[in-house]
Design a protein around this motif. Structure first.
Motif, short mmCIF file in Angstrom:
data_model
loop_
_atom_site.label_atom_id
_atom_site.label_comp_id
_atom_site.label_asym_id
_atom_site.label_seq_id
_atom_site.Cartn_x
_atom_site.Cartn_y
_atom_site.Cartn_z
N MET A 122 0.85 -1.19 0.00
CA MET A 122 0.00 0.00 0.00
C MET A 122 0.88 1.24 0.00
SD MET A 122 -2.77 1.12 2.88
CE MET A 122 -3.30 2.81 3.08
N ILE A 123 0.60 2.17 -0.90
CA ILE A 123 1.34 3.44 -0.95
C ILE A 123 0.65 4.42 0.00
CG2 ILE A 123 2.01 5.37 -2.42
CD1 ILE A 123 1.90 3.37 -4.79
N ILE A 124 1.37 4.83 1.03
CA ILE A 124 0.77 5.71 2.03
C ILE A 124 1.26 7.14 1.94
CG2 ILE A 124 0.37 3.81 3.64
CD1 ILE A 124 2.78 4.95 5.25
N ALA A 125 2.29 7.39 1.15
CA ALA A 125 2.80 8.75 0.99
C ALA A 125 3.49 8.84 -0.36
CB ALA A 125 3.77 9.11 2.10
N ALA A 126 3.44 10.01 -1.00
CA ALA A 126 4.02 10.19 -2.32
C ALA A 126 4.39 11.66 -2.52
CB ALA A 126 3.04 9.74 -3.40
N ARG A 127 5.64 11.90 -2.81
CA ARG A 127 6.12 13.27 -3.04
C ARG A 127 7.07 13.29 -4.23
NH1 ARG A 127 6.09 17.79 0.19
NH2 ARG A 127 4.82 17.54 2.07
N ARG A 128 7.26 14.49 -4.78
CA ARG A 128 8.22 14.66 -5.86
C ARG A 128 8.80 16.06 -5.82
NH1 ARG A 128 6.57 17.50 -10.54
NH2 ARG A 128 4.37 18.14 -10.56
N THR A 129 9.94 16.22 -6.47
CA THR A 129 10.50 17.55 -6.67
C THR A 129 9.83 18.18 -7.89
OG1 THR A 129 12.24 16.90 -8.23
CG2 THR A 129 12.72 16.66 -5.87
N PRO A 130 9.95 19.50 -8.04
CA PRO A 130 9.61 20.06 -9.35
C PRO A 130 10.55 19.48 -10.40
CG PRO A 130 9.87 21.79 -7.68
CD PRO A 130 10.39 20.53 -7.08
N ILE A 131 10.12 19.46 -11.63
CA ILE A 131 10.98 19.00 -12.72
C ILE A 131 11.62 20.23 -13.36
CG2 ILE A 131 11.07 17.78 -14.93
CD1 ILE A 131 8.51 16.27 -13.96
N GLY A 132 12.94 20.25 -13.34
CA GLY A 132 13.68 21.36 -13.93
C GLY A 132 14.22 20.96 -15.29
N THR A 133 14.02 21.78 -16.30
CA THR A 133 14.54 21.49 -17.62
C THR A 133 16.05 21.32 -17.56
OG1 THR A 133 12.75 22.74 -18.66
CG2 THR A 133 14.70 22.34 -20.00
N ARG A 134 16.56 20.33 -18.27
CA ARG A 134 18.00 20.05 -18.26
C ARG A 134 18.81 21.32 -18.52
NH1 ARG A 134 20.03 15.48 -22.35
NH2 ARG A 134 18.83 16.82 -23.76
N GLY A 135 19.80 21.53 -17.65
CA GLY A 135 20.68 22.68 -17.79
C GLY A 135 20.18 23.94 -17.12
N ARG A 136 19.03 23.86 -16.43
CA ARG A 136 18.48 25.07 -15.82
C ARG A 136 18.51 24.99 -14.30
NH1 ARG A 136 13.24 26.72 -19.36
NH2 ARG A 136 13.28 28.43 -17.85
N ALA A 137 17.40 25.20 -13.63
CA ALA A 137 17.41 25.49 -12.19
C ALA A 137 18.03 24.38 -11.34
CB ALA A 137 15.98 25.76 -11.72
N LEU A 138 17.84 23.13 -11.71
CA LEU A 138 18.34 22.02 -10.89
C LEU A 138 19.62 21.41 -11.44
CD1 LEU A 138 14.94 20.20 -10.16
CD2 LEU A 138 16.03 22.08 -8.89
N ALA A 139 20.26 22.10 -12.37
CA ALA A 139 21.38 21.53 -13.11
C ALA A 139 22.59 21.22 -12.24
CB ALA A 139 21.79 22.46 -14.24
N ARG A 140 22.75 21.88 -11.12
CA ARG A 140 23.92 21.65 -10.27
C ARG A 140 23.68 20.55 -9.23
NH1 ARG A 140 27.84 25.52 -10.77
NH2 ARG A 140 27.28 27.39 -11.96
#
Length: 372
Positions: A1-19
């Motif tokens: 049973m899945i009791i919790a589910a989270r995710r990060t925002p998806i950042g376009t490659r090379g942009r906000a989450l690139a580091r």
């Protein structure tokens, strides 16, 4: 049973989450999902996490699941397993975790996916770099995913107009969902990014973008943006979850199809999962199919006999609008189902479907049911 589910925002490659490395993306999603699980469980999350299973496609190697588990502070005794089933990796990880529990190990698990396309290593053989490993052996058709999507559009006669309209609908739904706050409960902001940064980006240009192949119909606007991101779920036996709401997996399937047309794989997988769950597609209240390309998504819907504007399908936008962090996308689909069904208060017994087509000619799908 899945009791919790989270995710990060998806950042376009090379942009906000690139580091951010894979563990920098995954660990915050783990922490947030575990915090949610502790809230809904009356006695906290006990016993301790038995394993972390994480989908990942492009590296950096070294078992990202174990590295992310350590980065999240889960303790040296918590192991990790990384799964590579390409675009279905995140969903495959969730199904593997559920299978381990069904086999008799009642301890909870974290399962999901992560991809840092921005930091993926360059691969080489004898010093010669290559873009991707083969999906099929010599002698078999092995198109890259862009070429495969164009070939599928030709094979199925899917017009440029249908593709543009499908992408526009995905962006419009995602913009509406963001404005209404429907993503807020699932997102873990990172590096100043609060929402998926591809939403709406291509929408004004869709009908003006040139075809990617001479005489073709596929454009940059009807292909998803490659992204960085992570998604995590907490899974445990239903009998230990008490009255906590969540999703149980009613049926699932992984299938093979022609490597020349890998984009259709989600369709036979979905049909097989529905059959194993003993339910009809008309009973589904929510459907999440990874939209790698508009042509691919439309080909799957046509094979499933579903209307392309069916409000059940990616009702808050799909990967065409949100982005596509390869190994995480299947898990993102499950997080979306959790938000659309559990967070939104759908009654017990409500059904949903997550599905993805996979490079090399495969498909994966799972049917889930709300419990309360």
């Amino acid at each position: 049973m899945i009791i919790a589910a989270r995710r990060t925002p998806i950042g376009t490659r090379g942009r906000a989450l690139a580091r951010l490395r894979v563990e920098d993306l995954a660990a915050p999603a783990f922490t947030a999902a575990l915090a949610d699980a502790a809230v809904v469980l009356e006695d906290g999350l006990e016993p301790r996490i038995a394993d972390v299973i994480l989908g990942n496609c492009m590296g950096p190697g070294g078992n990202p699941a174990r590295i992310a588990a350590l980065a999240a502070g889960l303790g040296v005794e918590v192991p990790g397993e990384s799964v590579d089933r390409q675009c279905g990796s995140g969903l495959a990880a969730i199904l593997d975790a559920a299978a381990a529990i069904r086999a008799g190990d009642a301890r909870p698990r974290i399962a999901g996916g992560v991809e840092s396309a921005s930091t993926a290593p360059v691969r080489s053989i004898e010093g010669v770099a290559y873009e991707r490993a083969p999906f099929a052996p010599e002698g078999w058709a092995d198109p890259d995913m862009v070429r495969a999507a164009e070939d599928l559009a030709v094979h199925d006669g899917i017009s440029r107009e249908r593709q543009d309209a499908h992408a526009a609908r995905s962006h419009a739904r995602a913009r509406a969902a963001r404005a209404a706050g429907r993503f807020d409960g699932e997102l873990v902001p990172l590096a100043g990014l609060e929402y998926d940064d591809a939403i709406g980006a291509a929408e004004p240009l869709l009908r003006r973008l040139p075809a990617l192949f001479p005489g073709g119909s596929l454009t940059a606007g009807t292909a998803t943006r490659i992204g960085d991101g992570a998604a995590a779920t907490v899974i445990m036996p239903r009998h230990l979850a008490g009255s906590a709401p969540g999703l149980i997996i009613r049926g699932h399937a992984v299938v093979g199809c022609d490597p020349a047309l890998p984009g259709i794989g989600a369709a036979p997988a979905a049909l097989a999962a529905l059959e194993r769950a003993g339910v009809d597609r008309d009973r589904l209240a929510a459907i999440e199919i990874v939209e790698a390309f508009a042509a691919q998504s439309l080909a799957v819907l046509d094979r499933l006999g579903l209307a392309e504007d069916d409000p059940r399908i990616c009702s808050d936008g799909g990967a065409l609008a949100l982005g596509h962090p390869w190994g995480a996308s299947g898990a993102v689909s499950m997080v979306r189902l959790f938000s659309r069904l559990v967070r939104a208060g759908a009654p017990a017994g409500t059904l949903g479907l997550a599905a993805a087509s996979i490079g090399g000619g495969m498909g994966i799908a799972a049917v889930v049911e709300v419990v309360r």
